[in-house]
Design a protein around this motif. Structure first.
Motif, mmCIF file in Angstrom:
data_model
loop_
_atom_site.group_PDB
_atom_site.id
_atom_site.type_symbol
_atom_site.label_atom_id
_atom_site.label_comp_id
_atom_site.label_asym_id
_atom_site.label_seq_id
_atom_site.Cartn_x
_atom_site.Cartn_y
_atom_site.Cartn_z
ATOM 1 N N CYS A 273 8.065 12.802 10.921
ATOM 2 C CA CYS A 273 6.775 13.041 10.280
ATOM 3 C C CYS A 273 5.641 11.657 10.172
ATOM 4 C CB CYS A 273 6.882 13.339 8.796
ATOM 5 S SG CYS A 273 7.746 15.089 8.851
ATOM 6 N N HIS A 274 6.613 10.537 10.039
ATOM 7 C CA HIS A 274 5.801 9.019 9.608
ATOM 8 C C HIS A 274 5.600 8.377 10.883
ATOM 9 C CE1 HIS A 274 5.964 9.378 5.162
ATOM 10 N NE2 HIS A 274 7.308 9.813 5.394
ATOM 11 N N ALA A 275 6.030 8.488 11.925
ATOM 12 C CA ALA A 275 5.804 7.993 13.155
ATOM 13 C C ALA A 275 6.070 8.911 14.296
ATOM 14 C CB ALA A 275 6.574 6.671 13.263
ATOM 15 N N PRO A 276 5.492 10.049 14.489
ATOM 16 C CA PRO A 276 5.602 10.891 15.385
ATOM 17 C C PRO A 276 5.384 10.594 16.870
ATOM 18 C CG PRO A 276 3.841 11.912 14.305
ATOM 19 C CD PRO A 276 4.223 10.612 13.652
ATOM 20 N N LYS A 277 4.200 9.574 16.909
ATOM 21 C CA LYS A 277 3.742 9.292 18.355
ATOM 22 C C LYS A 277 4.106 7.831 18.765
ATOM 23 C CE LYS A 277 -0.211 12.445 17.585
ATOM 24 N NZ LYS A 277 -1.638 12.401 17.680
ATOM 25 N N GLY A 278 3.560 7.597 19.994
ATOM 26 C CA GLY A 278 3.701 6.290 20.547
ATOM 27 C C GLY A 278 5.504 5.786 20.790
ATOM 28 N N PHE A 279 5.605 4.443 20.080
ATOM 29 C CA PHE A 279 6.672 3.947 20.171
ATOM 30 C C PHE A 279 7.408 4.153 18.900
ATOM 31 C CE2 PHE A 279 4.314 1.393 23.214
ATOM 32 C CZ PHE A 279 5.044 1.673 24.413
ATOM 33 N N ARG A 280 7.062 4.952 18.074
ATOM 34 C CA ARG A 280 7.613 5.412 16.967
ATOM 35 C C ARG A 280 7.722 4.252 15.939
ATOM 36 N NH1 ARG A 280 11.190 10.538 17.474
ATOM 37 N NH2 ARG A 280 9.871 11.013 15.776
ATOM 38 N N HIS A 281 7.075 3.083 16.094
ATOM 39 C CA HIS A 281 7.071 2.146 15.143
ATOM 40 C C HIS A 281 5.767 2.130 14.176
ATOM 41 C CE1 HIS A 281 10.417 0.756 17.696
ATOM 42 N NE2 HIS A 281 10.583 -0.420 16.612
ATOM 43 N N GLY A 282 4.879 3.089 14.340
ATOM 44 C CA GLY A 282 3.459 2.907 13.812
ATOM 45 C C GLY A 282 3.289 3.512 12.395
ATOM 46 N N ILE A 283 4.338 3.470 11.499
ATOM 47 C CA ILE A 283 4.237 3.854 10.375
ATOM 48 C C ILE A 283 3.128 3.326 9.612
ATOM 49 C CG2 ILE A 283 5.444 4.253 8.339
ATOM 50 C CD1 ILE A 283 8.082 3.910 10.203
ATOM 51 N N LEU A 284 2.348 4.234 8.812
ATOM 52 C CA LEU A 284 1.330 3.872 8.153
ATOM 53 C C LEU A 284 1.397 4.577 6.547
ATOM 54 C CD1 LEU A 284 -1.461 4.118 10.662
ATOM 55 C CD2 LEU A 284 -1.030 1.973 9.895
ATOM 56 N N PRO A 285 0.561 3.942 5.749
ATOM 57 C CA PRO A 285 0.682 4.448 4.577
ATOM 58 C C PRO A 285 -0.087 5.772 4.247
ATOM 59 C CG PRO A 285 -0.639 2.528 4.396
ATOM 60 C CD PRO A 285 -0.039 2.414 5.738
ATOM 61 N N ASP A 286 0.453 6.945 3.661
ATOM 62 C CA ASP A 286 -0.085 8.009 3.347
ATOM 63 C C ASP A 286 -1.730 8.069 3.344
ATOM 64 O OD1 ASP A 286 2.371 8.849 3.854
ATOM 65 O OD2 ASP A 286 2.560 9.620 1.548
ATOM 66 N N GLU A 287 -2.170 6.982 2.366
ATOM 67 C CA GLU A 287 -3.687 6.963 2.120
ATOM 68 C C GLU A 287 -4.407 6.453 3.377
ATOM 69 O OE1 GLU A 287 -1.076 5.464 0.739
ATOM 70 O OE2 GLU A 287 -0.984 6.009 -1.411
ATOM 71 N N ASP A 288 -3.873 5.806 4.442
ATOM 72 C CA ASP A 288 -4.574 5.309 5.675
ATOM 73 C C ASP A 288 -5.024 6.444 6.553
ATOM 74 O OD1 ASP A 288 -5.055 4.264 8.266
ATOM 75 O OD2 ASP A 288 -4.084 2.636 7.645
ATOM 76 N N LYS A 289 -6.360 6.543 6.790
ATOM 77 C CA LYS A 289 -6.815 7.735 7.547
ATOM 78 C C LYS A 289 -6.352 8.015 8.725
ATOM 79 C CE LYS A 289 -11.230 8.402 4.994
ATOM 80 N NZ LYS A 289 -12.625 7.951 5.213
ATOM 81 N N GLU A 290 -5.730 6.878 9.369
ATOM 82 C CA GLU A 290 -5.078 6.946 10.752
ATOM 83 C C GLU A 290 -3.577 7.539 10.528
ATOM 84 O OE1 GLU A 290 -6.873 6.461 13.677
ATOM 85 O OE2 GLU A 290 -8.484 6.257 12.310
ATOM 86 N N ALA A 291 -3.145 7.758 9.433
ATOM 87 C CA ALA A 291 -1.679 7.887 9.206
ATOM 88 C C ALA A 291 -1.462 9.465 9.497
ATOM 89 C CB ALA A 291 -1.153 7.948 7.937
ATOM 90 N N SER A 292 -0.239 9.754 10.220
ATOM 91 C CA SER A 292 -0.049 11.083 10.661
ATOM 92 C C SER A 292 0.555 11.797 9.339
ATOM 93 C CB SER A 292 1.416 11.011 11.264
ATOM 94 O OG SER A 292 2.383 10.364 10.663
#
Lengths: 475, 281
Positions: A273-292
């Motif tokens: 849920c938190h890093a479903p794409k890419g190299f799976r290291h791109g975890i972002l805070p829920d508040e970030d508009k880019e976050a999954s």
């Protein structure tokens, strides 16, 4: 003669070529600088000034079988040239390229893309360079974010439990695939690499969770976290809330986690849920508009890999917004959960707040009527429950009232025959409870009646009688 | 007169027979090191130095394993359960300060007794044997390991496996160390001796100045600087008789013609740094 010489030369060249090919394969060893001359010795330990046990002894066999087994030491520890080593010369930058070639394109291998994704993530302030064996204490004491090595060790290329399957598959690779893909180099460079991919990822979903829980299940560590929350164009530092501190606990109560615990891989790991794409290291805070996990992307995240394909339908929005870190699921006995003001946002609390005025009103009305309301003598009046409920809510009013009123009216008629009984049956006087109200009235009345009180007057009941009567009313 | 002779003979026989059932250090009156300690006269200069060290001493608390794991898997060394007198005060890994040698010296402390390097009396010639530091025979000299040809000549392994083949351990049993002997008597003190217990009690109950005196006495017979590499790893003459210690010809060759020793011998000054590419030359 010339032909013979040509053939001879060709044979020599071919042999030389083959020999060289094999020699090339055999020369792929990772210690051209002789580092293992010292570092493979056991017991190269010391205790530093901070009392930390340090060891310079590296398990050579493990290293050769590891993910970095074919990477020469100096590809990472680039500046080490002298002994004794200066600590800063041993620093490793994980984004640097090394002398190992990426198999498919033949380019120098690098973790650069992964590091870039990691750097832009919520953990991005962690160390990806400057890593040495000696500065682990410094990192442990002063760094909030995990470094590369916090999650990644130089693990075995093939896990020990997968090795039999790998060996079996490698034989197949040699026999079947080898009919077209011939040569030791192909087997060496591609065979193992492809097989490892076919055998599945080295990390399964439970491994992901285990890795995340190394830090996130540590409440003490999480309580010290200062989060960078994106707010418009800038980031605000915010002390971790209980919802963040207990994220691992709340996750474990979900179906996502409970499936994985029972080895059903249809569950969802943290990274799913938190890093479903890419190299799976791109975890972002829920508040970030880019976050999954941002509300704008939640439907897409839930629908990924057909987990919940219907999630993208607008009518399923409430499903998508299900709180998967629901604080209500965490026992309130939890010290951290109990002082969480965000629990007031709970649906249960909202319902309670709506009902509270009604309950207060009813309670107050009940108390008021008890003390100041009109009392009906001789009748135990139930304000909320019992007969009142049946009369007012269910509608059995006429039937019940008739039953109650009848004995009261008949009571004076039956006075005379009862008058004689008190003398004969004194012990029975104390057992009016089991009888119906009408009968009890009949039996109790004769006691005072002959002497002082008029027949309609009711004797004052004892405290035990009151309790028993109340019990009957409730029944 | 005859009776007296007979009694003396019986007494001597009983004494000699019983000696086999008692630990060496019990049978012996005093070890050479103990005698040296007891005969030490502490000078005022040494005493003041010791007192200053005791006053300035800060105990090092061993930290828990770090929360950040090491990237490379380390070989785990067996825990040191040494009954050596020295490690009662010094850490089990006593070499800390010298950046160049500390790890190598600590590695050696796993199979060399502290006194072997640091107790070198000038007037007495010591010989060196294996001493049990663990197990039922702790404190006893033990015979060297018999070389097993099968182990050394095992050739049914691939070249890949061969590079991980561990050499046969020289130590005859786990925890055994090469220790000094004088005239076949153990020349050091272990922490199960009466002498040690007396010192320990005095230390625990004593004042700082008393501790300083004990420290001075214990350290007086010792050399601060241990043996150099070449005193043990040398093709011509070493303080050890490797054959007596059970080393095979292959092991003797490895010990006496060691790449690392040659590398370390290139260091002339304490602060020298040498390029590691010379290691392979």
């Amino acid at each position: 003669m010339e032909g013979q010489f040509f053939l001879f030369t060709l044979c020599i060249l071919l042999n030389f070529g083959l020999f060289n090919l094999e020699a090339y394969a055999a020369e792929r060893h990772p210690d051209p600088d002789g580092c293992f001359s010292c570092h493979s010795l056991e017991g190269l330990d010391y205790i530093d000034e901070e009392g930390v046990l340090r060891s310079a002894s590296i398990d050579k066999q493990h290293y050769y079988s590891s993910l970095h087994g074919s990477v020469p030491c100096k590809d990472c520890h680039r500046k080490i040239q002298n002994y004794p080593h200066k600590v800063e010369n041993g620093e490793v930058d994980c984004s640097e390229s090394c002398h190992v070639e990426e198999p498919s394109q033949g380019e120098p291998y690098s973790h650069q893309y992964v590091v870039e994704e990691y750097k832009s993530s919520v953990h991005g302030k962690g160390w990806s360079k400057g890593l040495t064996g000696g500065n682990r204490l410094e990192e442990a004491n002063h760094e909030q974010d995990p470094s590369c090595r916090q999650c990644h060790s130089n693990d075995l290329y093939i896990d020990a439990d997968k090795l039999p399957l790998f060996m079996e598959s490698f034989d197949h690779l040699d026999g079947e695939c080898g009919s077209c893909h011939q040569g030791e180099v192909w087997l060496g460079q591609f065979g193992g690499h492809i097989l490892r991919r076919f055998m599945g990822s080295r990390w399964n979903k439970n491994d992901h969770n285990k890795m995340c829980n190394t830090c996130h299940a540590n409440h003490k560590r999480m309580a010290d976290v200062e989060r960078d929350i994106p707010n418009k164009d800038k980031k605000i530092k915010e002390k971790a809330e209980p919802r963040f501190i207990l994220a691992s606990d709340s996750y474990t109560t979900t179906l996502h986690a409970r499936l994985l615990v029972t080895d059903v891989m249809e569950g969802a790991s943290c990274l799913d849920c938190h890093a479903p794409k890419g190299f799976r290291h791109g975890i972002l805070p829920d508040e970030d508009k880019e976050a999954s996990t941002h509300s704008d992307h939640l439907a897409e995240t839930c629908a990924q890999s057909n987990c919940h394909a219907y999630a993208t339908h607008p009518l399923n929005r409430p499903f998508v917004e299900t709180d998967l870190h629901d604080m209500d699921m965490i026992p309130s006995s939890s010290n951290i959960a109990s002082w969480d003001w965000s629990r007031l946002k709970s649906t249960w609390v909202k319902v309670f707040i709506i009902l509270l005025p009604i309950l207060l009103f009813l309670g107050a009305a009940s108390i008021w009527s008890r003390f100041f309301g009109e009392k009906k003598k001789g009748v135990v009046f139930s304000e909320i429950g019992g007969d009142s409920f049946q009369e007012k809510i269910i509608g059995r009013k006429p039937k019940k009232k008739a039953k109650k009123k009848a004995p009261v009216k008949k009571a004076p008629v039956k006075k005379e025959p009862v008058k004689k009984e008190p003398v004969k049956e004194e012990p029975i006087k104390e057992e009016p409870i089991k009888e119906e109200p009408a009968k009890s009235v009949q039996k109790e009345k004769p006691k005072p009646a002959p002497e002082k009180k008029p027949p309609t007057a009711r004797p004052e009941p004892t405290s035990s009688d009151i309790k028993k009567k109340e019990g009957e009313d409730e029944k | 007169m005859k009776n007296n002779c007979l009694l003396t003979k019986i007494f001597l026989k009983v004494f000699i027979l019983s000696a086999g059932f008692y630990p060496f250090h019990v049978v012996l009156a005093n070890s050479l090191y103990q005698e040296a300690v007891e005969n030490t006269h502490v000078t005022e200069t040494v005493f003041k130095k010791s007192l200053k060290q005791i006053k300035e001493y800060k105990d090092i608390e061993i930290a828990d394993p770090l929360s950040v794991p090491p990237f490379h898997k380390r070989t785990v060394s067996p825990k040191n359960k040494s009954p050596a007198l020295c490690t009662t005060c010094h850490l089990s890994l006593p070499h800390q300060k010298d950046l160049r040698s500390r790890t190598f010296m600590n590695m050696h402390s796993a199979y060399i007794a502290c006194e072997t390097c640091h107790f070198r009396p000038k007037d007495n010639a010591l010989n060196y044997r294996w001493l049990a530091y663990e197990g039922d025979n702790t404190g006893f000299p033990i015979p060297p390991r018999k070389s097993t040809k099968a182990f050394n000549e095992k050739k049914d392994i691939s070249a890949h496996q061969a590079q991980f083949k561990k050499a046969q351990a020289l130590a005859p049993q786990p925890g055994a160390r090469i220790a000094p002997f004088f005239n076949d008597d153990l020349a050091l003190i272990l922490n199960n001796s009466a002498f040690f217990h007396n010192i320990k009690q005095e230390w625990e109950n004593g004042s700082e100045s008393h501790k300083a005196r004990i420290k001075s006495k214990l350290h007086a017979p010792l050399e601060k600087k241990g043996l150099s590499c070449s005193q043990c790893h040398n093709q011509k003459k070493t303080i050890f008789d490797w054959e007596v210690l059970g080393a095979t010809s292959e092991q003797r060759k490895e010990i006496n013609n060691n790449t690392l020793v040659r590398f370390f011998e290139r260091f002339e000054n304490e602060n020298d740094q040498i390029r590691i590419d010379q290691l392979l030359r």
